[in-house]
Structure formats: C-alpha cells, structure tokens
Design a protein around this motif. Structure first.
Motif, mmCIF file in Angstrom:
data_model
loop_
_atom_site.group_PDB
_atom_site.id
_atom_site.type_symbol
_atom_site.label_atom_id
_atom_site.label_comp_id
_atom_site.label_asym_id
_atom_site.label_seq_id
_atom_site.Cartn_x
_atom_site.Cartn_y
_atom_site.Cartn_z
ATOM 1 N N GLU A 85 0.836 -1.203 0.000
ATOM 2 C CA GLU A 85 0.000 0.000 0.000
ATOM 3 C C GLU A 85 0.872 1.255 0.000
ATOM 4 O OE1 GLU A 85 -3.813 1.655 2.545
ATOM 5 O OE2 GLU A 85 -2.054 0.935 3.647
ATOM 6 N N GLY A 86 1.968 1.214 0.779
ATOM 7 C CA GLY A 86 2.855 2.367 0.861
ATOM 8 C C GLY A 86 3.511 2.699 -0.463
ATOM 9 N N LEU A 87 3.953 1.675 -1.197
ATOM 10 C CA LEU A 87 4.576 1.904 -2.501
ATOM 11 C C LEU A 87 3.589 2.549 -3.472
ATOM 12 C CD1 LEU A 87 6.616 -1.402 -2.906
ATOM 13 C CD2 LEU A 87 7.547 0.902 -2.519
ATOM 14 N N LYS A 88 2.351 2.087 -3.420
ATOM 15 C CA LYS A 88 1.317 2.646 -4.303
ATOM 16 C C LYS A 88 1.025 4.095 -3.945
ATOM 17 C CE LYS A 88 -3.426 1.749 -5.853
ATOM 18 N NZ LYS A 88 -4.617 0.858 -5.688
ATOM 19 N N GLN A 89 0.897 4.378 -2.646
ATOM 20 C CA GLN A 89 0.625 5.750 -2.202
ATOM 21 C C GLN A 89 1.807 6.663 -2.493
ATOM 22 O OE1 GLN A 89 -0.265 4.858 1.892
ATOM 23 N NE2 GLN A 89 -2.484 4.929 1.565
ATOM 24 N N LEU A 90 3.022 6.147 -2.295
ATOM 25 C CA LEU A 90 4.214 6.951 -2.531
ATOM 26 C C LEU A 90 4.346 7.315 -4.006
ATOM 27 C CD1 LEU A 90 6.720 8.285 -1.388
ATOM 28 C CD2 LEU A 90 7.909 6.079 -1.517
ATOM 29 N N ASP A 91 3.929 6.409 -4.893
ATOM 30 C CA ASP A 91 3.924 6.710 -6.333
ATOM 31 C C ASP A 91 3.147 8.002 -6.608
ATOM 32 O OD1 ASP A 91 5.406 5.200 -8.107
ATOM 33 O OD2 ASP A 91 3.965 3.551 -8.165
ATOM 34 N N LYS A 92 1.971 8.081 -6.034
ATOM 35 C CA LYS A 92 1.117 9.251 -6.269
ATOM 36 C C LYS A 92 1.769 10.518 -5.734
ATOM 37 C CE LYS A 92 -3.602 10.925 -5.556
ATOM 38 N NZ LYS A 92 -4.938 10.622 -4.950
ATOM 39 N N TYR A 93 2.370 10.430 -4.544
ATOM 40 C CA TYR A 93 3.009 11.597 -3.942
ATOM 41 C C TYR A 93 4.217 12.048 -4.763
ATOM 42 C CZ TYR A 93 5.068 14.618 -0.344
ATOM 43 O OH TYR A 93 5.596 15.689 0.339
ATOM 44 N N LEU A 94 5.068 11.092 -5.161
ATOM 45 C CA LEU A 94 6.259 11.437 -5.940
ATOM 46 C C LEU A 94 5.883 11.981 -7.312
ATOM 47 C CD1 LEU A 94 8.587 8.420 -5.053
ATOM 48 C CD2 LEU A 94 8.646 10.744 -4.102
ATOM 49 N N LEU A 115 9.159 13.418 -9.149
ATOM 50 C CA LEU A 115 10.360 12.708 -8.731
ATOM 51 C C LEU A 115 10.281 11.242 -9.148
ATOM 52 C CD1 LEU A 115 10.788 14.066 -5.072
ATOM 53 C CD2 LEU A 115 12.043 14.802 -7.116
ATOM 54 N N ASP A 116 11.443 10.645 -9.422
ATOM 55 C CA ASP A 116 11.516 9.233 -9.815
ATOM 56 C C ASP A 116 12.003 8.336 -8.686
ATOM 57 O OD1 ASP A 116 10.673 9.755 -12.430
ATOM 58 O OD2 ASP A 116 12.727 10.281 -13.049
ATOM 59 N N THR A 117 12.427 8.931 -7.574
ATOM 60 C CA THR A 117 12.919 8.143 -6.441
ATOM 61 C C THR A 117 12.345 8.716 -5.144
ATOM 62 O OG1 THR A 117 14.876 9.535 -6.132
ATOM 63 C CG2 THR A 117 15.098 7.648 -7.620
ATOM 64 N N GLY A 118 12.378 7.904 -4.076
ATOM 65 C CA GLY A 118 11.895 8.384 -2.786
ATOM 66 C C GLY A 118 12.154 7.368 -1.691
ATOM 67 N N THR A 122 10.854 -1.489 -5.999
ATOM 68 C CA THR A 122 10.353 -0.783 -7.180
ATOM 69 C C THR A 122 8.854 -0.572 -7.013
ATOM 70 O OG1 THR A 122 12.028 -1.829 -8.565
ATOM 71 C CG2 THR A 122 10.147 -0.815 -9.677
ATOM 72 N N SER A 123 8.409 0.651 -7.183
ATOM 73 C CA SER A 123 6.992 0.968 -7.018
ATOM 74 C C SER A 123 6.199 0.454 -8.213
ATOM 75 C CB SER A 123 6.805 2.480 -6.895
ATOM 76 O OG SER A 123 7.017 3.101 -8.149
ATOM 77 N N PRO A 124 4.866 0.384 -8.121
ATOM 78 C CA PRO A 124 4.056 -0.060 -9.265
ATOM 79 C C PRO A 124 4.303 0.741 -10.530
ATOM 80 C CG PRO A 124 2.726 -0.031 -7.283
ATOM 81 C CD PRO A 124 4.041 0.581 -6.923
ATOM 82 N N ALA A 125 4.680 2.031 -10.376
ATOM 83 C CA ALA A 125 4.937 2.871 -11.544
ATOM 84 C C ALA A 125 6.397 2.830 -11.981
ATOM 85 C CB ALA A 125 4.522 4.319 -11.254
ATOM 86 N N GLY A 126 7.205 1.939 -11.362
ATOM 87 C CA GLY A 126 8.588 1.766 -11.781
ATOM 88 C C GLY A 126 9.575 2.692 -11.117
ATOM 89 N N ARG A 127 9.192 3.366 -10.054
ATOM 90 C CA ARG A 127 10.117 4.271 -9.364
ATOM 91 C C ARG A 127 11.021 3.473 -8.427
ATOM 92 N NH1 ARG A 127 5.486 7.450 -9.970
ATOM 93 N NH2 ARG A 127 5.935 9.510 -10.847
ATOM 94 N N SER A 128 12.222 4.003 -8.231
ATOM 95 C CA SER A 128 13.197 3.358 -7.364
ATOM 96 C C SER A 128 13.001 3.876 -5.943
ATOM 97 C CB SER A 128 14.617 3.691 -7.839
ATOM 98 O OG SER A 128 15.575 3.109 -6.993
ATOM 99 N N ILE A 129 12.639 2.971 -5.021
ATOM 100 C CA ILE A 129 12.288 3.360 -3.649
ATOM 101 C C ILE A 129 13.226 2.685 -2.653
ATOM 102 C CG2 ILE A 129 10.439 3.395 -1.926
ATOM 103 C CD1 ILE A 129 9.812 4.965 -4.501
#
Length: 499
Positions: A446-455, A460-463, A487-494
């Motif tokens: 859930e956090g990765l999905k929510q973080l995608d939206k925030y980033l 931003l591509d990382t977080g 890796t987030s659902p949108a492919g960001r490096s977390i």
C-alpha cells in the motif's frame, strides 16, 4: 482593511430591522476590528449611536455577577470616551443591584439617546456560570422594550455560538440551546478572506506604496493561509517590511515562501497560542490520529466543534475534518517535536558536500546511525506517544533543514500515512511514513502505491518509504532497523526503511 459590511453583508439589514444577533468565528479572524469599524461607520453616518464594548474583564468573576458587572461598567466608561463623541455618552451610570446593572444602563441610555442605539458586545463567551446567565437574562428581559427603552439592535460577538457558551467554568457543559438568549434572529460567522479579498487587500498596499504583488504571490499567500486574516496580514508584513523594504522590489512567490518560514520559526503570539492548545486532551484526541493518518476515534461532537471554533481545523465537504491551512499544518508537527529536537545532541552534517549540496545516501546513512542509537530513548520525549517515531524522525530532519532547507508535510484523517518533502538547494527528497500495527498486514504494498502518487506530484523518480513497526514483542529498534531497495508499481526506485 476590508469593509465589515462586505464581509458580513447581512449586518446592515439586521441592524436596520431592530434585530439581535450573534457573530461567532475563531480568534484572529478580525471580529473585533470589523465590529469596531462598523460601529464607527454607523455612528459617523448620523443614523445610530453605535459602539463595541468588551465583556472580557468580567471573566474572573464567574460566580459573582455583581463584581463582574462593576468591572465591566468601569471598563465601558473608559472605552466609550475613545469610541463616541461626548454628546452621545450615556446620560448616567447606574448604581443598582447586582444582576441588573447592565440592563439598567442600556435602558436609561436608549430612553434618552437622540439616536437609535446599536451595541456590539465582544468576548461574550469569556463569561461563564452565573455571570454569563445573568448578562444573557438581562438582555432578554430588556429586549421587548426596544428601541425606546433598550438598544435598537444588539450583537453578541465571540468564538462560539450562543448554544456553546460554557455554563461551568473550564468544564464542558454547555447551554445546549439559545435560551436565555432566544431573542436572536441570526447566528453569523465571519468568514476567512477569499482570494479576491486577499487581492483587494494587497492592492491597497500597492496603491499606497507602488510595490506590487505578483498574481502568483497573491495566489501563494492565499493557499498558505487559506485566507485566515491574521496570517494574510502577517505574511504580507514580513514580505514588505522586512524582506523587501525597497518598494521597487515586487513581492514574488519566493518572498512569500520566505515570509512563511519566518512566521513558522518565530511562532508569533497567534501561532504560539494555538500551539499551547495541542496539549489539551480533547485537542490531542483529534490531532494525534490526524497526524498518524488514522481514522478519527469516537470523540464527542463538542470536541470537534471546539477545534473548529479555535480555527485549528476546518470541515471540508469532500475531505472531512482537516487542519485549517498549510501554515498550521507545518506549525503543529514542529511544536510537537520541539522537545525531542532539543533533546538531540550535536549531529555532524556529514550529508553535505564540500560545496554545501545535500547527498541523499549520506543523509540516509546518518539517519540510520542516529535512529539505531537514539530513536527508542527519544520516543519518551514526545507528547503524542502514538506518533513518537514520526516526531523523532521529524526532529532529526529539522536539524538537516536548519542548515538552509525546508520541510513540508501532508497528513489527513484516514489517509494511513504522512508525506514529507525535504527541499535543500536544488535537491528535493520525497518520503512517506507508514505504521505497521498489530493485526494489520505489512503496509509495504500500500505504501509503494501511495508513494507513487506523492512522488508524481513532486515530479520525482525516487523516494523513501519509512515503515515504523509498532507491533508488540519486537526486538529492540537498534536490532531491527533495516533498509532494502524496492520498485513501485509505476517503476520508481524506492528505498524502504524499516524500524
């Protein structure tokens, strides 16, 4: 200054129709200033004898109406000298029994006044118990005699509506009805400034000095303050009188942002008084879950109304209860993490390069070292135990940004998270804080999905995703703090930090 009749357009007609009314709004939204100005305008028009008078000095005599009335009348004698021409003064000051002094004054004054009498009573909700009931009953008793034998129109001004006036001093009992002031025809509130109001107000400064506010700066000031009048004026004052004294320098978004930071760091009287409320149990019961992103517990309706009346929160039709504006949203976590911040010893800023640029991986290493060594002991220094990890992390980040950066937070009831944006020079770092509680699943997905939206909103591509494990029976914090790449659902490096 903005016209009080423009802010509350119903007032002129209410007064003309001999009505009694209530005006309630949070502190520092301009109630006193607006009603002082309105009284001056009405008196200057020649149509009324209008004056605003305060009841606040009677607050210390909650169980002694006679002493309260004497203190109030003494204060009114002084105020009237500065607010009305001498020919409009009351003809005499009553020397009568306790419980009738205020009513007798208004009766004598209205009977002998050459003009209709319009009285605005400020700080009515500073009174309580027998004194409050006595004043309200005197007003109700005299009401049928208006306008010849009592004020033509009368307004009660305070933070709360009449049904919420306190009967028990310092307690939670309320009148629960407009009686004994059931003669009111309207309960009005003084709203925050609209964007158009802020533009009009700032344009007055431009007309007088030639110094312009860019349209973006006006929009930014409105966003940061949500039109809260004290903040609207305070942020402009910082920008014009301290940051850009030269009137040839336009006020830009950057200057408004700098002014905001100064206000937050200084915590002037208005912000400081709000901060003091955060330690009250009924305030804590709402603000703590809000900061944690949890659902609101079953709190009394009056507690929610109290936060609304303070102006600390607002009710949004689509988002529900939330912090009143972005400036308050920044002030609250800073205040709550102040003691923790003071408890932290010196931290060498190893996260800065020789050129003063922030190095994210060095910041991460410094945080992990700090967290493993000091995190658990510092939990005890926080006033809100449910969000102790959040406050300790923010105290650490405050040390980072004090070197020349900014910290912005987003949080809301039921969101399940807190988002943080750290800006330092040209670098922007976005992170999300989640809590893993007993009988709940791992919040990673859930956090990765929510973080995608925030980033995405920060471009931003990382977080960072920080997961505070608050389940029972765990190893010490120093033994269970870990990091991993995801890796987030949108492919960001977390970078996922667990602790």
């Amino acid at each position: 200054m903005l016209s009080s009749t423009e802010r509350i357009p119903e007032l002129t007609q209410l007064i003309a129709q001999q009505n009694y009314f209530v005006i309630h709004a949070p502190r520092q939204v301009g109630k006193t200033t607006a009603m002082l100005t309105l009284a001056q305008e009405l008196t200057a028009s020649g149509a009324y004898t209008a004056v605003m008078l305060s009841l606040e000095v009677g607050a210390v005599f909650s169980h002694d109406p006679g002493a309260a009335e004497r203190a109030i009348l003494d204060e009114w004698k002084q105020s009237i000298q500065f607010r009305l021409p001498e020919n409009l003064y009351p003809p005499e000051w009553p020397d009568t029994n306790a419980g009738s002094m205020i009513g007798t004054l208004f009766s004598i004054w209205a009977k002998k006044s050459s003009r209709p009498l319009a009285i605005f009573l400020d700080e009515i909700d500073a009174l309580s118990d027998e004194t409050l009931i006595s004043v309200l009953r005197q007003l109700r008793s005299g009401y049928p005699n208006r306008p010849q034998g009592f004020p033509h129109s009368l307004g009660l001004i305070g933070m709360r509506d009449v049904r919420d006036y306190k009967v028990a001093s310092g307690g939670s009992q309320r009148l629960n009805t407009s009686s004994p002031f059931n003669i009111k025809v309207e309960s009005l509130t003084l709203p925050n400034f609209s964007l158009a109001d802020v533009k009009k107000l700032y344009e007055q400064h431009t007309a007088e000095t030639g110094q312009i506010f860019t349209s973006e700066a006006i929009a930014r000031a409105f966003y940061l303050t949500d039109g809260q009048p004290w903040l609207v004026n305070a942020i402009a004052r910082q920008a014009t009188e301290f940051l850009a004294k030269d009137v040839t320098i336009p006020i830009t978004v950057e200057l408004i942002n700098q002014a905001k930071e100064i206000l937050i760091q200084r915590q002037d009287t208005h912000l400081d008084s709000l901060a003091e409320r955060l330690r009250e149990d009924r305030v804590k019961a709402i603000i703590e879950p809000m900061l944690a992103g949890q659902d609101l517990p079953n709190v009394p309706n009056d507690d929610i109304r109290y936060l609304l009346d303070l102006g600390l929160c607002k009710m949004d039709n689509s988002r529900g209860l939330e912090i009143a504006n972005p400036i308050y949203q920044e002030v609250i976590p800073r205040v709550l993490s102040y003691t923790t911040n003071a408890s932290i010893g010196r931290i060498e800023p190893r996260w800065l390069s020789d050129k003063g640029e922030l190095i994210p991986m060095e910041l991460l290493a410094a945080f992990l070292e700090f967290w493993q060594q000091h995190g658990e002991p510092l939990f005890k220094s926080t006033p809100y135990p449910e969000i102790a990890p959040h406050l300790v992390l923010m105290a650490f980040l405050h040390r980072v940004v004090n070197g020349g950066g900014t910290l912005e937070r987003e949080y809301a009831i039921g969101s399940g998270r807190m988002d943080i944006c750290l800006r330092y020079g040209d670098l922007t770092l976005g992170m999300e804080l989640k809590v893993w509680r007993d009988r709940k699943p791992d919040p990673l997905a859930e956090g990765l999905k929510q973080l995608d939206k925030y980033l995405s909103g920060l471009n931003l591509d990382t977080g960072w995703l920080v997961i505070f494990d608050r389940r029972e029976g765990l190893l010490p914090l120093s033994d269970r703090t870990t990091t991993e790449n995801a890796t987030s659902p949108a492919g960001r490096s977390i970078i996922v930090i667990r602790g």
